[in-house]
Design a protein around this motif. Structure first.
Motif, PDB file in Angstrom:
ATOM      1  N   LYS A   1      -5.789  -1.321  -5.254  1.00 38.53           N
ATOM      2  CA  LYS A   1      -6.011   0.343  -5.345  1.00 38.53           C
ATOM      3  C   LYS A   1      -6.475   1.024  -7.342  1.00 38.53           C
ATOM      4  O   LYS A   1      -5.986   0.623  -8.254  1.00 38.53           O
ATOM      5  N   VAL A   2      -7.680   1.200  -6.887  1.00 43.98           N
ATOM      6  CA  VAL A   2      -8.147   1.985  -8.737  1.00 43.98           C
ATOM      7  C   VAL A   2      -8.187   3.586  -8.661  1.00 43.98           C
ATOM      8  O   VAL A   2      -9.012   3.917  -7.457  1.00 43.98           O
ATOM      9  N   GLY A   3      -7.341   3.885  -9.302  1.00 42.31           N
ATOM     10  CA  GLY A   3      -7.086   5.264 -10.153  1.00 42.31           C
ATOM     11  C   GLY A   3      -8.233   5.551 -11.075  1.00 42.31           C
ATOM     12  O   GLY A   3      -8.008   5.370 -11.874  1.00 42.31           O
ATOM     13  N   ARG A   4      -7.317   7.177 -11.685  1.00 42.19           N
ATOM     14  CA  ARG A   4      -7.828   7.542 -12.928  1.00 42.19           C
ATOM     15  C   ARG A   4      -6.757   7.010 -13.740  1.00 42.19           C
ATOM     16  O   ARG A   4      -7.215   7.135 -14.998  1.00 42.19           O
ATOM     17  N   ARG A   5      -5.866   6.274 -13.473  1.00 49.36           N
ATOM     18  CA  ARG A   5      -4.527   6.015 -14.201  1.00 49.36           C
ATOM     19  C   ARG A   5      -3.458   5.259 -13.501  1.00 49.36           C
ATOM     20  O   ARG A   5      -4.191   4.699 -12.207  1.00 49.36           O
ATOM     21  N   GLU A   6      -2.565   3.792 -14.045  1.00 46.68           N
ATOM     22  CA  GLU A   6      -2.108   3.596 -13.569  1.00 46.68           C
ATOM     23  C   GLU A   6      -1.219   3.159 -12.340  1.00 46.68           C
ATOM     24  O   GLU A   6      -1.504   2.961 -11.190  1.00 46.68           O
ATOM     25  N   ALA A   7      -0.620   4.686 -12.316  1.00 45.63           N
ATOM     26  CA  ALA A   7       0.216   4.950 -11.449  1.00 45.63           C
ATOM     27  C   ALA A   7       0.376   6.112 -10.683  1.00 45.63           C
ATOM     28  O   ALA A   7      -0.228   7.396 -11.135  1.00 45.63           O
ATOM     29  N   PHE A   8       0.837   6.724  -9.978  1.00 46.54           N
ATOM     30  CA  PHE A   8       0.820   8.133  -9.212  1.00 46.54           C
ATOM     31  C   PHE A   8      -0.447   8.944  -9.065  1.00 46.54           C
ATOM     32  O   PHE A   8      -0.991   9.762  -9.677  1.00 46.54           O
TER      33      PHE A   8
ATOM     34  N   ALA B   1       0.495  -1.389   0.202  1.00 46.08           N
ATOM     35  CA  ALA B   1      -0.176   0.401  -0.290  1.00 46.08           C
ATOM     36  C   ALA B   1       0.456   0.698  -0.056  1.00 46.08           C
ATOM     37  O   ALA B   1       0.690   1.805  -0.171  1.00 46.08           O
ATOM     38  N   CYS B   2       2.083   1.504   0.337  1.00 47.62           N
ATOM     39  CA  CYS B   2       2.444   2.539   1.048  1.00 47.62           C
ATOM     40  C   CYS B   2       3.599   2.664  -0.704  1.00 47.62           C
ATOM     41  O   CYS B   2       3.283   4.250  -0.932  1.00 47.62           O
ATOM     42  N   SER B   3       4.095   1.779  -1.026  1.00 50.84           N
ATOM     43  CA  SER B   3       4.674   1.872  -2.861  1.00 50.84           C
ATOM     44  C   SER B   3       3.471   2.537  -3.699  1.00 50.84           C
ATOM     45  O   SER B   3       4.074   2.704  -4.856  1.00 50.84           O
ATOM     46  N   GLU B   4       2.360   2.706  -3.285  1.00 54.69           N
ATOM     47  CA  GLU B   4       1.376   2.252  -4.318  1.00 54.69           C
ATOM     48  C   GLU B   4       0.981   4.204  -3.898  1.00 54.69           C
ATOM     49  O   GLU B   4      -0.370   5.091  -4.701  1.00 54.69           O
ATOM     50  N   ILE B   5       1.439   4.377  -2.983  1.00 61.37           N
ATOM     51  CA  ILE B   5       1.258   6.740  -2.606  1.00 61.37           C
ATOM     52  C   ILE B   5       2.378   7.042  -2.720  1.00 61.37           C
ATOM     53  O   ILE B   5       2.899   7.011  -2.959  1.00 61.37           O
ATOM     54  N   ALA B   6       1.234   8.249  -3.840  1.00 60.30           N
ATOM     55  CA  ALA B   6       2.470   9.169  -4.577  1.00 60.30           C
ATOM     56  C   ALA B   6       3.744   9.031  -4.862  1.00 60.30           C
ATOM     57  O   ALA B   6       3.929   7.528  -5.649  1.00 60.30           O
ATOM     58  N   ALA B   7       4.824   9.465  -5.169  1.00 57.09           N
ATOM     59  CA  ALA B   7       5.903   8.701  -5.477  1.00 57.09           C
ATOM     60  C   ALA B   7       7.186   9.417  -4.645  1.00 57.09           C
ATOM     61  O   ALA B   7       6.737   9.242  -3.522  1.00 57.09           O
ATOM     62  N   PRO B   8       8.519   8.514  -4.829  1.00 58.79           N
ATOM     63  CA  PRO B   8       9.466   8.700  -3.713  1.00 58.79           C
ATOM     64  C   PRO B   8       9.608   9.604  -3.190  1.00 58.79           C
ATOM     65  O   PRO B   8       9.681   9.595  -1.578  1.00 58.79           O
TER      66      PRO B   8
END
Ligand SMILES: Cc1cc2nc3c(=O)[nH]c(=O)nc-3n(C[C@H](O)[C@H](O)[C@H](O)COP(=O)(O)OP(=O)(O)OC[C@H]3O[C@@H](n4cnc5c(N)ncnc54)[C@H](O)[C@@H]3O)c2cc1C
Length: 304
Positions: A193-200, A106-113
């Motif tokens: 986690k489902v967002g409006r794009r694949e990442a970030f 879950a942490c790895s899918e939050i924001a950017a590094p």
């Protein structure tokens, strides 16, 4: 940081560096609404920049209070996480990697590094909508808070119903039970986690779950939760209670789907409506339960 001019306090804010929780609370009481407790500041900053809350005169940093950034394990195997620990450090911790794989995911899918180097686990929970909350809920996390003198501990689910106000209390710990599963059980975990794009991407829907199945395919434990957007994440306690002791089956999956759809307290915004979010949460949770059924559901498990 760019804050609209009309939002700026009369002078540039002062940043204070208390070295104990008691000192931080004394400062908070002294300045009241003209101050805010701040960990990484990443959530607060977006609020100030978007004019959602005013930038106060006093920023009380929690970064210099050593007890808030520690990570220890107790004799029961429960991990005590300091709320000011940043997501990047949490993800690197070997113990967390071994025992809390879902939290690391879950942490790895939050924001950017760069954001994860600042963003704290406590700030994520205190926002009441953070993506880590569904995972912490299915892990039965406890929250510890202090008024500067006394500490109290309560279940995260209970805290979400009546959250502490950072006017009166500091979150001083997050306790995650990490007992090993019984030998005869198969264990399944998921975080999506489902967002409006694949990442970030901010989440539209976030779900997490943990299931244990006995040798005969009956559910010995189940914890499922959903959140995303502005929804306050929650477990589906009634559905969980009804599922325990039952074998996974088409009927049970239909029941879970109906229950999650009905109970998920989704919130609409400009990007997705309530029905879409409910449907997505129910589909994701049930498809993961189906996979668990396939892998460990005993003789009646579907083969494909
Ligand atoms: C570009 C960007 C992308 C982001 N993407 C995501 C995302 O994908 N998912 C997600 O969940 N979040 C996301 N966020 C929001 C944010 O980064 C995280 O929620 C982060 O974990 C918040 O932690 P923080 O330390 O920065 O909190 P802060 O901003 O410092 O604080 C947040 C709130 O918690 C309070 N607080 C903090 N610590 C304590 C404490 N110990 N006791 C009492 N009160 C406390 C503060 O007073 C404040 O009200 C994003 C932010 C940015 C800027």
């Amino acid at each position: 940081m760019s804050v609209p001019l009309y939002q700026l306090p009369e002078q540039q804010p002062s940043v204070w560096q208390p070295t104990s929780v008691a000192e931080a609370m004394r400062m908070k009481h002294k300045w009241g609404d003209d101050s805010v407790l701040i960990a990484g500041g990443t959530w607060l900053r977006t609020r100030w920049e978007n004019g959602l809350s005013p930038l106060p005169q006093h920023l009380i940093s929690l970064g210099n209070i050593p007890s808030l950034s520690g990570l220890t394990v107790d004799s029961l195997g429960h991990i005590h996480i300091g709320p000011a620990l940043c997501l990047a450090d949490l993800m690197k911790n070997e113990l967390v990697r071994q025992r809390c794989g879902l939290l690391v995911q879950a942490c790895s899918e939050i924001a950017a590094p760069s954001v994860r180097n600042l963003a704290s686990i406590g700030g994520n929970v205190m926002s009441r909508t953070g993506d880590l909350i569904p995972v912490l809920l299915v892990m039965d996390a406890q929250i510890i808070c202090s008024d500067g003198q006394n500490e109290r501990s309560l279940a995260l689910a209970e805290w979400l119903e009546s959250p502490i106000s950072s006017q009166n209390e500091v979150m001083t710990g997050i306790v995650v039970p990490t007992a090993a599963p019984l030998k005869e059980e198969s264990k399944y975990e998921f975080y999506l986690k489902v967002g409006r794009r694949e990442a970030f991407t901010p989440s539209v829907v976030t779900v997490a779950g943990r299931l244990s199945l006995g040798k005969d395919g009956t559910l010995t434990s189940i914890a499922i939760a959903a959140g995303g957007g502005s929804a306050v994440p929650a477990r589906f306690k009634d559905q969980e209670a009804a599922a325990i002791g039952q074998s996974l089956s088409k009927e049970l999956l239909k029941y879970l789907h109906k229950g999650v759809f009905a109970e998920f307290d989704a919130v609409a915004d400009d990007y997705a409506g309530v029905t879409y979010r409910k449907q997505t949460a129910a589909n994701l949770i049930v498809s993961e339960c189906y996979k668990a059924w396939q892998k460990g559901g005993g003789a009646d498990a579907p083969r494909s």
